[in-house]
Design a protein around this motif. Structure first.
Motif, PDB file in Angstrom:
ATOM      1  N   ALA B  92       0.739  -1.227   0.078  1.00 35.51           N
ATOM      2  CA  ALA B  92       0.103  -0.003  -0.030  1.00 35.51           C
ATOM      3  C   ALA B  92       0.830   1.301  -0.022  1.00 35.51           C
ATOM      4  O   ALA B  92       0.553   2.095  -0.766  1.00 35.51           O
ATOM      5  CB  ALA B  92      -0.868  -0.084   1.341  1.00 35.51           C
ATOM      6  N   GLN B  93       1.852   1.268   0.949  1.00 40.12           N
ATOM      7  CA  GLN B  93       2.694   2.520   1.040  1.00 40.12           C
ATOM      8  C   GLN B  93       3.612   2.543  -0.148  1.00 40.12           C
ATOM      9  O   GLN B  93       3.510   3.743  -0.878  1.00 40.12           O
ATOM     10  CB  GLN B  93       3.331   2.503   2.232  1.00 40.12           C
ATOM     11  N   LYS B  96       1.443   3.718  -3.357  1.00 41.35           N
ATOM     12  CA  LYS B  96       0.843   4.751  -3.262  1.00 41.35           C
ATOM     13  C   LYS B  96       1.794   5.921  -3.417  1.00 41.35           C
ATOM     14  O   LYS B  96       1.670   6.988  -4.307  1.00 41.35           O
ATOM     15  CB  LYS B  96       0.267   5.219  -1.824  1.00 41.35           C
ATOM     16  N   GLU B 103      -7.016   5.801  -4.830  1.00 42.97           N
ATOM     17  CA  GLU B 103      -7.533   5.342  -3.453  1.00 42.97           C
ATOM     18  C   GLU B 103      -6.643   4.036  -3.107  1.00 42.97           C
ATOM     19  O   GLU B 103      -6.581   2.898  -4.031  1.00 42.97           O
ATOM     20  CB  GLU B 103      -8.855   5.061  -3.725  1.00 42.97           C
ATOM     21  N   VAL B 104      -6.050   4.148  -1.859  1.00 45.68           N
ATOM     22  CA  VAL B 104      -5.378   2.730  -1.456  1.00 45.68           C
ATOM     23  C   VAL B 104      -5.956   2.199  -0.123  1.00 45.68           C
ATOM     24  O   VAL B 104      -5.801   3.150   0.869  1.00 45.68           O
ATOM     25  CB  VAL B 104      -3.616   2.998  -1.467  1.00 45.68           C
ATOM     26  N   ALA B 106      -5.985  -0.862   2.667  1.00 43.70           N
ATOM     27  CA  ALA B 106      -5.191  -2.021   3.297  1.00 43.70           C
ATOM     28  C   ALA B 106      -5.960  -2.511   4.407  1.00 43.70           C
ATOM     29  O   ALA B 106      -6.556  -1.692   5.429  1.00 43.70           O
ATOM     30  CB  ALA B 106      -3.890  -1.458   3.648  1.00 43.70           C
ATOM     31  N   TYR B 117      -1.314   4.918  10.856  1.00 46.20           N
ATOM     32  CA  TYR B 117      -2.104   5.267   9.462  1.00 46.20           C
ATOM     33  C   TYR B 117      -3.108   6.374   9.512  1.00 46.20           C
ATOM     34  O   TYR B 117      -3.679   6.665   8.367  1.00 46.20           O
ATOM     35  CB  TYR B 117      -2.548   3.787   8.950  1.00 46.20           C
ATOM     36  N   SER B 120      -2.029   8.952   7.322  1.00 48.90           N
ATOM     37  CA  SER B 120      -1.276   8.519   6.285  1.00 48.90           C
ATOM     38  C   SER B 120      -2.528   8.836   5.018  1.00 48.90           C
ATOM     39  O   SER B 120      -3.706   9.020   5.315  1.00 48.90           O
ATOM     40  CB  SER B 120      -0.653   7.218   6.076  1.00 48.90           C
ATOM     41  N   HIS B 121      -2.086   8.724   3.710  1.00 49.35           N
ATOM     42  CA  HIS B 121      -3.357   8.870   2.740  1.00 49.35           C
ATOM     43  C   HIS B 121      -3.601   7.314   2.353  1.00 49.35           C
ATOM     44  O   HIS B 121      -4.248   7.111   1.383  1.00 49.35           O
ATOM     45  CB  HIS B 121      -2.857   9.392   1.621  1.00 49.35           C
ATOM     46  N   ILE B 122      -3.413   6.389   3.203  1.00 45.14           N
ATOM     47  CA  ILE B 122      -3.762   5.058   3.079  1.00 45.14           C
ATOM     48  C   ILE B 122      -5.314   4.841   3.986  1.00 45.14           C
ATOM     49  O   ILE B 122      -5.001   5.236   4.994  1.00 45.14           O
ATOM     50  CB  ILE B 122      -2.745   3.902   3.483  1.00 45.14           C
ATOM     51  N   GLN B 123      -6.261   4.139   3.435  1.00 41.10           N
ATOM     52  CA  GLN B 123      -7.428   3.900   4.147  1.00 41.10           C
ATOM     53  C   GLN B 123      -7.170   2.421   4.622  1.00 41.10           C
ATOM     54  O   GLN B 123      -6.648   1.586   4.049  1.00 41.10           O
ATOM     55  CB  GLN B 123      -8.590   3.921   3.288  1.00 41.10           C
ATOM     56  N   THR B 124      -7.644   2.607   5.949  1.00 42.72           N
ATOM     57  CA  THR B 124      -7.301   1.068   6.669  1.00 42.72           C
ATOM     58  C   THR B 124      -8.486   0.344   7.039  1.00 42.72           C
ATOM     59  O   THR B 124      -9.487   1.491   7.315  1.00 42.72           O
ATOM     60  CB  THR B 124      -6.347   1.454   7.714  1.00 42.72           C
TER      61      THR B 124
END
Lengths: 147, 147
Positions: B92-93, B96, B103-104, B106, B117, B120-124
């Motif tokens: 993911a990281q 991205k 849209e990422v 994890a 997270y 971060s710009h990662i959706q979890t």
């Protein structure tokens, strides 16, 4: 996880002190509810918060002697959250029918089992379905934001 | 799982064809979206519905060659849902930051990683937190019903 409504005098037994079991136990303990948590491996209790005030019971919850020691017969709520679907089902169904526990909740990994429990009096929690729903919400939200 | 809003022309890459990956892939395929799903074990693709119309790619998604073959550089959405938190985070990281994928998402089993997270710009997606929330809702609802 609110759990604000659960009665003060309810006896709650949680089977399995994994991430989910420990998380529920910590929340209920913070609200001063009566919790007993059972796990076959005492190291699992390390996941409980230092302030957890409930009872810990090391033992195999498929052994009725262990469940009796956890006073399952007096339980108002039973939460079966071991990492084994079949064990969760077995304990939930047997204890519901033998002791007529008010609220029985089982966590099941296999979503294909959903249909089996829809008409039983056991409440089921399916992490895969909840996660899929959450992914769907994230994707739908992303698109809404772009409009 | 609605996923009604995701655009027709979006390229979606899903890493991991376990219960969650397959469930998301089936839903998106039913809505005629462009899906590529990657798994290290081709037997995992058996979880996809017979009507799944996306691309299947057998391979180790920590190998950049496999990800390139899945055309990750053209992806609008990346969903990392292998059963290994560290692999999901890594993919993911990296993806991205390298490909600036819109849209990422994890899936992470360990809720203690949530704080990392949040910014971060990662959706979890945390199955344990979702499940704990669901148990809380069931317990609260039970009490409401009795009032």
């Amino acid at each position: 996880m609110k759990m604000n409504n659960i009665k003060d005098d309810y006896q709650i037994v949680i089977i399995g002190c994994g991430r989910l079991g420990a998380s529920i136990a910590n929340t209920l303990s913070n609200k001063n509810r009566n919790v007993t948590i059972v796990d076959i491996n005492k190291d699992s209790f390390g996941k409980l918060s230092p302030s957890f005030s409930g009872l810990l019971m090391e033992g195999d919850a498929t052994d009725i002697k262990v469940l009796k020691k956890a006073e399952i017969n007096k339980a108002d709520v039973l939460i079966a959250v071991t990492d084994n679907d079949n064990i969760n089902i077995l304990i939930a169904q047997m204890m519901k029918s033998i002791f007529n526990i008010k609220e029985v909740i089982a966590r099941l990994y296999d979503p294909e089992k959903e249909c089996v429990y829809k008409e039983s009096h056991i409440q089921t929690v399916f992490p895969a379905l909840l996660s899929a729903g959450e992914v769907g919400r994230i994707l739908d939200k992303e698109e809404d934001d772009e409009k």
